[in-house]
Design an enzyme around this catalytic site. Sequence first.
Site, mmCIF file in Angstrom:
data_model
loop_
_atom_site.group_PDB
_atom_site.id
_atom_site.type_symbol
_atom_site.label_atom_id
_atom_site.label_comp_id
_atom_site.label_asym_id
_atom_site.label_seq_id
_atom_site.Cartn_x
_atom_site.Cartn_y
_atom_site.Cartn_z
ATOM 1 N N GLU A 29 0.737 94.262 56.551
ATOM 2 C CA GLU A 29 1.879 94.954 57.181
ATOM 3 C C GLU A 29 2.226 96.239 56.398
ATOM 4 O O GLU A 29 2.448 97.295 56.988
ATOM 5 C CB GLU A 29 3.052 93.975 57.196
ATOM 6 C CG GLU A 29 4.354 94.485 57.735
ATOM 7 C CD GLU A 29 5.456 93.424 57.536
ATOM 8 O OE1 GLU A 29 5.268 92.277 57.992
ATOM 9 O OE2 GLU A 29 6.485 93.752 56.928
ATOM 10 N N MET A 62 18.015 84.610 58.323
ATOM 11 C CA MET A 62 16.900 83.876 58.925
ATOM 12 C C MET A 62 17.263 82.435 59.255
ATOM 13 O O MET A 62 16.951 81.933 60.332
ATOM 14 C CB MET A 62 15.699 83.872 57.971
ATOM 15 C CG MET A 62 15.118 85.227 57.711
ATOM 16 S SD MET A 62 14.398 85.973 59.173
ATOM 17 C CE MET A 62 12.887 85.038 59.346
ATOM 18 N N GLY A 67 21.682 82.162 55.904
ATOM 19 C CA GLY A 67 21.598 83.622 55.867
ATOM 20 C C GLY A 67 21.043 84.118 57.197
ATOM 21 O O GLY A 67 21.045 83.394 58.202
ATOM 22 N N SER A 92 7.172 84.777 59.938
ATOM 23 C CA SER A 92 7.221 86.224 60.146
ATOM 24 C C SER A 92 7.879 86.529 61.480
ATOM 25 O O SER A 92 7.735 85.783 62.443
ATOM 26 C CB SER A 92 5.824 86.834 60.120
ATOM 27 O OG SER A 92 5.938 88.217 60.420
ATOM 28 N N ASN A 103 10.011 83.433 51.692
ATOM 29 C CA ASN A 103 8.805 84.140 51.229
ATOM 30 C C ASN A 103 8.488 83.730 49.798
ATOM 31 O O ASN A 103 8.527 84.541 48.867
ATOM 32 C CB ASN A 103 9.018 85.656 51.293
ATOM 33 C CG ASN A 103 8.735 86.195 52.678
ATOM 34 O OD1 ASN A 103 7.937 85.626 53.427
ATOM 35 N ND2 ASN A 103 9.391 87.292 53.023
ATOM 36 N N GLY A 143 11.070 88.492 61.317
ATOM 37 C CA GLY A 143 12.399 89.005 61.007
ATOM 38 C C GLY A 143 13.468 88.240 61.769
ATOM 39 O O GLY A 143 13.232 87.147 62.304
ATOM 40 N N GLY A 181 20.532 76.679 54.395
ATOM 41 C CA GLY A 181 20.534 78.132 54.181
ATOM 42 C C GLY A 181 20.898 78.837 55.473
ATOM 43 O O GLY A 181 20.131 78.789 56.438
ATOM 44 N N LYS A 215 0.992 84.076 54.623
ATOM 45 C CA LYS A 215 2.132 84.958 54.898
ATOM 46 C C LYS A 215 2.137 86.150 53.938
ATOM 47 O O LYS A 215 2.419 87.288 54.325
ATOM 48 C CB LYS A 215 3.441 84.161 54.780
ATOM 49 C CG LYS A 215 4.712 85.021 54.840
ATOM 50 C CD LYS A 215 4.915 85.657 56.200
ATOM 51 C CE LYS A 215 5.803 86.873 56.258
ATOM 52 N NZ LYS A 215 7.141 86.793 55.798
ATOM 53 N N THR A 230 27.186 77.772 49.719
ATOM 54 C CA THR A 230 28.574 78.259 49.625
ATOM 55 C C THR A 230 29.173 78.164 51.020
ATOM 56 O O THR A 230 28.445 78.343 52.008
ATOM 57 C CB THR A 230 28.638 79.717 49.131
ATOM 58 O OG1 THR A 230 27.929 80.536 50.061
ATOM 59 C CG2 THR A 230 28.037 79.885 47.750
ATOM 60 N N HIS A 278 -0.442 88.570 54.981
ATOM 61 C CA HIS A 278 0.080 89.169 56.228
ATOM 62 C C HIS A 278 1.001 90.332 55.873
ATOM 63 O O HIS A 278 0.922 91.419 56.442
ATOM 64 C CB HIS A 278 0.824 88.094 57.024
ATOM 65 C CG HIS A 278 1.790 88.612 58.053
ATOM 66 N ND1 HIS A 278 2.997 89.197 57.715
ATOM 67 C CD2 HIS A 278 1.728 88.661 59.397
ATOM 68 C CE1 HIS A 278 3.632 89.581 58.810
ATOM 69 N NE2 HIS A 278 2.880 89.259 59.841
ATOM 70 N N ASN A 279 1.877 90.127 54.893
ATOM 71 C CA ASN A 279 2.799 91.191 54.496
ATOM 72 C C ASN A 279 2.058 92.360 53.849
ATOM 73 O O ASN A 279 2.438 93.515 54.035
ATOM 74 C CB ASN A 279 3.864 90.650 53.534
ATOM 75 C CG ASN A 279 4.923 89.848 54.266
ATOM 76 O OD1 ASN A 279 4.678 89.354 55.364
ATOM 77 N ND2 ASN A 279 6.077 89.685 53.667
HETATM 78 P P1 NDP Z 1 19.703 86.044 53.188
HETATM 79 O O1 NDP Z 1 19.971 86.825 51.970
HETATM 80 O O2 NDP Z 1 20.335 86.449 54.460
HETATM 81 O O3 NDP Z 1 20.032 84.505 52.920
HETATM 82 C C1 NDP Z 1 19.686 83.875 51.720
HETATM 83 C C2 NDP Z 1 20.140 82.449 51.785
HETATM 84 O O4 NDP Z 1 19.784 81.805 50.567
HETATM 85 C C3 NDP Z 1 21.651 82.298 51.942
HETATM 86 O O5 NDP Z 1 21.915 81.208 52.759
HETATM 87 C C4 NDP Z 1 22.078 82.061 50.510
HETATM 88 O O6 NDP Z 1 23.309 81.428 50.432
HETATM 89 C C5 NDP Z 1 20.963 81.165 50.048
HETATM 90 N N1 NDP Z 1 20.880 81.044 48.604
HETATM 91 C C6 NDP Z 1 20.728 82.023 47.693
HETATM 92 N N2 NDP Z 1 20.690 81.518 46.448
HETATM 93 C C7 NDP Z 1 20.843 80.179 46.572
HETATM 94 C C8 NDP Z 1 20.889 79.103 45.649
HETATM 95 N N3 NDP Z 1 20.745 79.298 44.339
HETATM 96 N N4 NDP Z 1 21.038 77.863 46.135
HETATM 97 C C9 NDP Z 1 21.143 77.654 47.449
HETATM 98 N N5 NDP Z 1 21.113 78.625 48.378
HETATM 99 C C10 NDP Z 1 20.964 79.880 47.942
HETATM 100 O O7 NDP Z 1 18.122 86.027 53.312
HETATM 101 P P2 NDP Z 1 17.184 85.836 54.588
HETATM 102 O O8 NDP Z 1 17.767 84.850 55.525
HETATM 103 O O9 NDP Z 1 16.807 87.170 55.105
HETATM 104 O O10 NDP Z 1 15.879 85.246 53.893
HETATM 105 C C11 NDP Z 1 15.754 83.897 53.498
HETATM 106 C C12 NDP Z 1 14.310 83.688 53.064
HETATM 107 O O11 NDP Z 1 13.446 84.004 54.163
HETATM 108 C C13 NDP Z 1 13.854 84.605 51.929
HETATM 109 O O12 NDP Z 1 12.927 83.940 51.135
HETATM 110 C C14 NDP Z 1 13.188 85.751 52.645
HETATM 111 O O13 NDP Z 1 12.250 86.407 51.838
HETATM 112 C C15 NDP Z 1 12.510 85.000 53.789
HETATM 113 N N6 NDP Z 1 12.184 85.787 54.969
HETATM 114 C C16 NDP Z 1 13.031 86.778 55.395
HETATM 115 C C17 NDP Z 1 12.689 87.527 56.512
HETATM 116 C C18 NDP Z 1 13.595 88.610 57.005
HETATM 117 O O14 NDP Z 1 13.150 89.379 57.870
HETATM 118 N N7 NDP Z 1 14.833 88.701 56.553
HETATM 119 C C19 NDP Z 1 11.438 87.253 57.264
HETATM 120 C C20 NDP Z 1 10.698 86.135 56.764
HETATM 121 C C21 NDP Z 1 11.040 85.449 55.643
HETATM 122 P P3 NDP Z 1 24.621 82.260 49.937
HETATM 123 O O15 NDP Z 1 24.666 83.514 50.729
HETATM 124 O O16 NDP Z 1 25.732 81.337 50.170
HETATM 125 O O17 NDP Z 1 24.366 82.584 48.499
#
Ligand code: NDP
Length: 480
Positions: free
Chosen positions: A188, A13, A11, A127, A101, A129, A9, A181, A34, A184-185
């Site tokens: 928050e 985080m 994204g 936690s 989360n 961000g 993953g 967690k 992807t 905690h939220n």
């Molecule tokens: P993003 O939206 O930036 O990233 C989400 C990730 O999940 C991407 O890599 C996405 O891939 C992947 N994903 C989504 N659907 C699928 C699937 N069906 N199969 C495989 N991969 C999938 O989110 P964040 O990085 O912000 O958050 C990730 C997790 O961390 C969440 O649960 C969030 O609640 C938690 N979190 C976030 C915080 C924050 O401040 N942002 C803090 C603490 C926890 P693709 O884009 O290719 O679909």
Amino acid sequence: MKNSIGVYGLGVMGSNLARNMANHGENVAVYNYTPDLTDQFVSRHAHSRIEAYYELEPFVRSLKSPRKIFLMVSAGAAVDSVIESLLPLLDQGDIIMDGGNSDFHDSNRRYRALKERGIHFISVGVSGGEEGALNGPALMPSGDQEAYRQVAPILEKIAAQVDGKPCCTYIGPEGSGHYVKMVHNGIEYADMQLIAEAWQFLHQIVGLSIPETAGVFKSWNESELKSNLIEITAEILSKTDQETGKPMVEVILDKAGQKGTGKWSSQEALNLGVPSTIMTESVFARFLSSLKEDRVQAESLLEGPSPSGEEMDKDYWIKQVKEALFMGKICAYAQGFQQYKTASEQYGWSLQLGDIALIFRGGCIIRADFLNHISDAYQENKDLSNLLLAPYFLEKTNRYQASLRNVVMKGFESGLPLPCLSSALAFYDGYRSARSGANLIQAQRDYFGAHGFERIDQQGTFHARWLEPETVTTSVKVNK
Ligand code: NDP
């Protein structure tokens, strides 16, 4: 050489956690389902210790045994589908960590299902961000303690460090890390709403300009209120919108969003029967804020007072609001930790509340100096029934309760809604009342539903024949 950990993953985080791990000397394999995010990651964050993979199998094969895979994907169905895709590629003893989360019920289920397959599952509350993920988050891992020992060197290294200690400690069995967690939220949410109410009071009732409120928050950050949320509030209030020249906060639409952890926390409080009223009010306050169109229409239709614009003694009221905010914060944390205590007892988790407070001191959004006092309170008495009764908090609340009362009364008188500050006061007064009004509720329940009641002067459960003339004297014993 094989990689010591894989991050699935990429994204916001996941990419920052992978970089954090690599910056701490780990060889990290990364994968995203992807290719776009992988391409982005490779072009922006090339790192000598990070190998990016476009196929799942080589990603998994590149990992040292027992394999350690950290999932950082959207919570919910995505986690299950990722686990399903990984399972055929894993061996007994491999470890999957979920840093999203996730709902703790899902984490409990995944833990049990994977245990049957011989795979360790660790729920990791994260936690801090985006910034925390890169430079040191607070981490709340749970699952099998033995499996935790295998990942601890990495997790404890990448976590925020305070006084030489990592903001990461083993939380307990199953999905308790995600539970911690989640609450905690919830805390928050409460903290943020309390701050917003204090700010609105200063601005709308005390009459401070936005830059003046920024100065107040800045000075509060050098007091017992010192915390990440107060600090960022001062910075937010100092920011000017380039397009209009107005304070940034004035051009932001007043509808608060949410992603659900505050709601889950409140739902859980209801399930457990604990009065986490302040976090719950903060969730409702966000819902109410989202009714923008209704609110605009109602403003001209519904009568009530509005801030009078009277000249206020600014220094006096700034001090009152500061003490009210601190008092509200104490009540919110007391409720949150009460929820941990009850959950720990009901689910058999043995949560160490003092350690939880310690890991919140750094990395996470609610990091604050006063968490040291929470930790001390539980180190001194691990069976403490409520934080309000610990010596430090007793002294503070006895000193500040009058300010909270003043601010709430002034707010009500001026038509300013203060849902969390007033909820904190109601909780405080309710908690310190030896006699509540619930005797009447018990009587009503018995009147219409024969639910029975206890008496203050006799053992047992009683039912009164409310419609018979001799009601008062003919309470009859009900079989339990
Ligand atoms: P993003 O939206 O930036 O990233 C989400 C990730 O999940 C991407 O890599 C996405 O891939 C992947 N994903 C989504 N659907 C699928 C699937 N069906 N199969 C495989 N991969 C999938 O989110 P964040 O990085 O912000 O958050 C990730 C997790 O961390 C969440 O649960 C969030 O609640 C938690 N979190 C976030 C915080 C924050 O401040 N942002 C803090 C603490 C926890 P693709 O884009 O290719 O679909």
